[in-house]
Design an enzyme around this catalytic site. Structure first.
Site, mmCIF file in Angstrom:
data_model
loop_
_atom_site.group_PDB
_atom_site.id
_atom_site.type_symbol
_atom_site.label_atom_id
_atom_site.label_comp_id
_atom_site.label_asym_id
_atom_site.label_seq_id
_atom_site.Cartn_x
_atom_site.Cartn_y
_atom_site.Cartn_z
ATOM 1 N N ASP A 43 30.791 23.376 44.137
ATOM 2 C CA ASP A 43 31.194 23.752 42.778
ATOM 3 C C ASP A 43 30.064 23.454 41.797
ATOM 4 O O ASP A 43 29.707 22.307 41.584
ATOM 5 C CB ASP A 43 32.438 22.936 42.375
ATOM 6 C CG ASP A 43 32.919 23.272 40.967
ATOM 7 O OD1 ASP A 43 33.777 24.166 40.833
ATOM 8 O OD2 ASP A 43 32.434 22.636 39.998
ATOM 9 N N TYR A 48 25.573 23.399 34.171
ATOM 10 C CA TYR A 48 25.052 22.212 34.877
ATOM 11 C C TYR A 48 23.539 22.320 35.088
ATOM 12 O O TYR A 48 22.891 21.366 35.498
ATOM 13 C CB TYR A 48 25.727 22.017 36.254
ATOM 14 C CG TYR A 48 27.216 21.836 36.228
ATOM 15 C CD1 TYR A 48 27.914 21.638 35.036
ATOM 16 C CD2 TYR A 48 27.964 21.857 37.410
ATOM 17 C CE1 TYR A 48 29.298 21.494 35.029
ATOM 18 C CE2 TYR A 48 29.341 21.705 37.400
ATOM 19 C CZ TYR A 48 29.991 21.542 36.207
ATOM 20 O OH TYR A 48 31.359 21.391 36.208
ATOM 21 N N LYS A 73 30.601 28.776 37.135
ATOM 22 C CA LYS A 73 31.437 28.968 35.943
ATOM 23 C C LYS A 73 30.593 29.548 34.816
ATOM 24 O O LYS A 73 29.423 29.194 34.672
ATOM 25 C CB LYS A 73 32.020 27.620 35.471
ATOM 26 C CG LYS A 73 32.591 26.768 36.587
ATOM 27 C CD LYS A 73 33.173 25.461 36.080
ATOM 28 C CE LYS A 73 33.464 24.528 37.242
ATOM 29 N NZ LYS A 73 32.308 23.768 37.734
ATOM 30 N N HIS A 106 34.620 28.740 31.969
ATOM 31 C CA HIS A 106 34.551 27.272 31.918
ATOM 32 C C HIS A 106 35.454 26.651 30.854
ATOM 33 O O HIS A 106 35.964 25.544 31.039
ATOM 34 C CB HIS A 106 33.089 26.875 31.668
ATOM 35 C CG HIS A 106 32.715 25.546 32.211
ATOM 36 N ND1 HIS A 106 31.475 25.284 32.732
ATOM 37 C CD2 HIS A 106 33.389 24.377 32.316
ATOM 38 C CE1 HIS A 106 31.419 24.026 33.141
ATOM 39 N NE2 HIS A 106 32.568 23.459 32.892
HETATM 40 P P1 NAP Z 1 34.613 12.444 39.842
HETATM 41 O O1 NAP Z 1 34.323 13.252 41.058
HETATM 42 O O2 NAP Z 1 36.020 12.084 39.516
HETATM 43 O O3 NAP Z 1 33.811 11.093 39.870
HETATM 44 C C1 NAP Z 1 32.446 11.028 40.129
HETATM 45 C C2 NAP Z 1 32.049 9.554 39.988
HETATM 46 O O4 NAP Z 1 32.673 8.785 41.014
HETATM 47 C C3 NAP Z 1 30.585 9.358 40.104
HETATM 48 O O5 NAP Z 1 30.240 8.351 39.165
HETATM 49 C C4 NAP Z 1 30.381 8.840 41.528
HETATM 50 O O6 NAP Z 1 29.296 7.963 41.573
HETATM 51 C C5 NAP Z 1 31.684 8.091 41.774
HETATM 52 N N1 NAP Z 1 32.117 8.159 43.172
HETATM 53 C C6 NAP Z 1 32.215 9.237 43.972
HETATM 54 N N2 NAP Z 1 32.705 8.912 45.186
HETATM 55 C C7 NAP Z 1 32.925 7.579 45.159
HETATM 56 C C8 NAP Z 1 33.423 6.672 46.109
HETATM 57 N N3 NAP Z 1 33.811 7.069 47.324
HETATM 58 N N4 NAP Z 1 33.514 5.361 45.751
HETATM 59 C C9 NAP Z 1 33.140 4.944 44.507
HETATM 60 N N5 NAP Z 1 32.651 5.765 43.571
HETATM 61 C C10 NAP Z 1 32.540 7.081 43.885
HETATM 62 O O7 NAP Z 1 34.005 13.155 38.532
HETATM 63 P P2 NAP Z 1 33.223 14.492 38.165
HETATM 64 O O8 NAP Z 1 31.898 14.533 38.786
HETATM 65 O O9 NAP Z 1 33.283 14.595 36.691
HETATM 66 O O10 NAP Z 1 34.119 15.654 38.767
HETATM 67 C C11 NAP Z 1 33.897 16.246 40.030
HETATM 68 C C12 NAP Z 1 33.418 17.671 39.895
HETATM 69 O O11 NAP Z 1 34.310 18.430 39.094
HETATM 70 C C13 NAP Z 1 32.083 17.818 39.159
HETATM 71 O O12 NAP Z 1 30.955 17.462 39.931
HETATM 72 C C14 NAP Z 1 32.120 19.261 38.768
HETATM 73 O O13 NAP Z 1 31.776 20.093 39.863
HETATM 74 C C15 NAP Z 1 33.587 19.431 38.381
HETATM 75 N N6 NAP Z 1 33.819 19.244 36.923
HETATM 76 C C16 NAP Z 1 34.256 20.303 36.206
HETATM 77 C C17 NAP Z 1 34.517 20.183 34.858
HETATM 78 C C18 NAP Z 1 35.034 21.361 34.101
HETATM 79 O O14 NAP Z 1 35.072 21.332 32.862
HETATM 80 N N7 NAP Z 1 35.435 22.409 34.786
HETATM 81 C C19 NAP Z 1 34.316 18.965 34.195
HETATM 82 C C20 NAP Z 1 33.861 17.882 34.950
HETATM 83 C C21 NAP Z 1 33.638 18.022 36.303
HETATM 84 P P3 NAP Z 1 27.931 8.241 42.417
HETATM 85 O O15 NAP Z 1 27.525 9.658 42.173
HETATM 86 O O16 NAP Z 1 26.993 7.233 41.830
HETATM 87 O O17 NAP Z 1 28.286 7.960 43.839
#
Ligand code: NAP
Length: 295
Positions: A43, A48, A73, A106
């Site tokens: 994704d 990004y 997106k 988005h």
């Molecule tokens: P998330 O996946 O909820 O959390 C990511 C965070 O959790 C990072 O700081 C990562 O740290 C940590 N993490 C990951 N796996 C872990 C584990 N097993 N143990 C401990 N910590 C862990 O947040 P997100 O990146 O915001 O969301 C995921 C995806 O959703 C994004 O990458 C993006 O593709 C999408 N997204 C979309 C929107 C939208 O508006 N559509 C907004 C936000 C995100 P490290 O990287 O340091 O391991």
């Protein structure tokens, strides 16, 4: 891997890898690591600023393009029919692909109807296998799902144990729109990785809180795209298909819902103004400074 069949018959993996806040420098290595760990859904987004790196890594990986479910997106500044269409073609070029598996609008602001018509056309032309939206709260989702010619197949919204989107999911189910969680861990905000209820459930199965959260999403029928730059965590987050949660576990996690965003509300007019300012600033700044405002 578990899959969901979208309303148009396209099969989508329940678990993918998200690259928001993964820098250009790290993105290639991360996508290669994720593919090696077994992920087959990636994704990304125009905003990004790492579509080129995602595309190069997919090419380099040796994994066949048709074995990967690739999502991008369209960002608000590319909304409106003509610009959205052009921007999706550019995204495909950056991603080095002749088609997208999923393309989302988005944000629910500006001329999203014009942009949606562009996605509808690209979908009908076979350039995108499924089209959807992101951050469309129930009011905007019902609007588009009702008045657009083609109903969105996916809606990607903030969803995690502290903001479970129960009502939003009910509406998505009603309209046949698949819910996909962004921030499936809430980025750990509010101490989610250390939550005692999740820890206690994890202890029963020898699983981490991250694994419990992903399993919970999947059992609720929510598609997840966790992000990490650490290969060990990529493997940990992928290892969620060998256990299942009991009804009691699911009820305990349901009880954690704070029913509010850990980030911000798309209903907040001050937040909408913030998006407007960002679009204006990006329009008036050079390409290099655009990239500093990564969202
Ligand atoms: P998330 O996946 O909820 O959390 C990511 C965070 O959790 C990072 O700081 C990562 O740290 C940590 N993490 C990951 N796996 C872990 C584990 N097993 N143990 C401990 N910590 C862990 O947040 P997100 O990146 O915001 O969301 C995921 C995806 O959703 C994004 O990458 C993006 O593709 C999408 N997204 C979309 C929107 C939208 O508006 N559509 C907004 C936000 C995100 P490290 O990287 O340091 O391991």
């Amino acid at each position: 891997m578990e899959y969901v069949t979208l309303s148009n018959g396209v099969k989508m993996p329940m678990l993918g890898y998200g690259v928001y806040q993964v820098t250009k420098e790290e993105c290639g290595r991360c996508v290669l690591d994720a593919l090696k760990a077994g992920y087959r859904s990636i994704d990304t987004a125009q905003s990004y600023f790492n579509e080129e790196e995602v595309g190069s890594a997919i090419q380099k990986s040796g994994v066949a393009r048709e074995d990967i479910f690739l999502t991008t997106k369209v960002w608000i500044e590319h909304y409106g029919y003509e610009e959205a269409k052009q921007s999706v073609m550019e995204s495909m070029e950056k991603l080095k692909t002749g088609y997208l598996d999923l393309c989302l609008l988005h944000q629910p602001f500006a001329d999203y109807y014009g942009a949606w018509r562009a996605l509808e056309e690209l979908y009908e032309a076979g350039k995108i296998r499924a089209i959807g939206i992101s951050n469309f709260y129930p009011d905007r989702m019902v609007d588009l799902a009702s008045f657009a010619r083609i109903r969105p197949m996916v809606n990607q919204v903030e969803t995690h144990p502290y903001n479970q989107q129960v009502t939003a999911k009910e509406y998505m189910d009603k309209y046949g729109v698949q819910i996909e969680a962004w921030a499936p861990f809430g980025e750990g905000r509010g101490g989610l990785f250390e939550d005692e209820t999740l820890k206690a459930i994890g202890a029963k199965y020898g699983k981490t809180t991250a694994q419990v959260m992903l399993r919970w999403h999947i059992e609720r029928g929510v598609v997840v795209i966790p992000k990490t730059t650490h290969v060990e965590r990529m493997k940990e987050n992928f290892d969620v298909f060998s256990f299942s949660l009991s009804d009691e576990d699911m009820r305990a996690i349901a009880g954690l819902d704070k029913k509010e965003s850990s980030f911000f509300s798309h209903y907040d007019p001050a937040m909408v103004e913030w998006f407007v300012r960002m679009v204006e600033e990006r329009k008036h700044s050079s390409d290099s400074s655009k990239e500093k405002k990564n969202w």
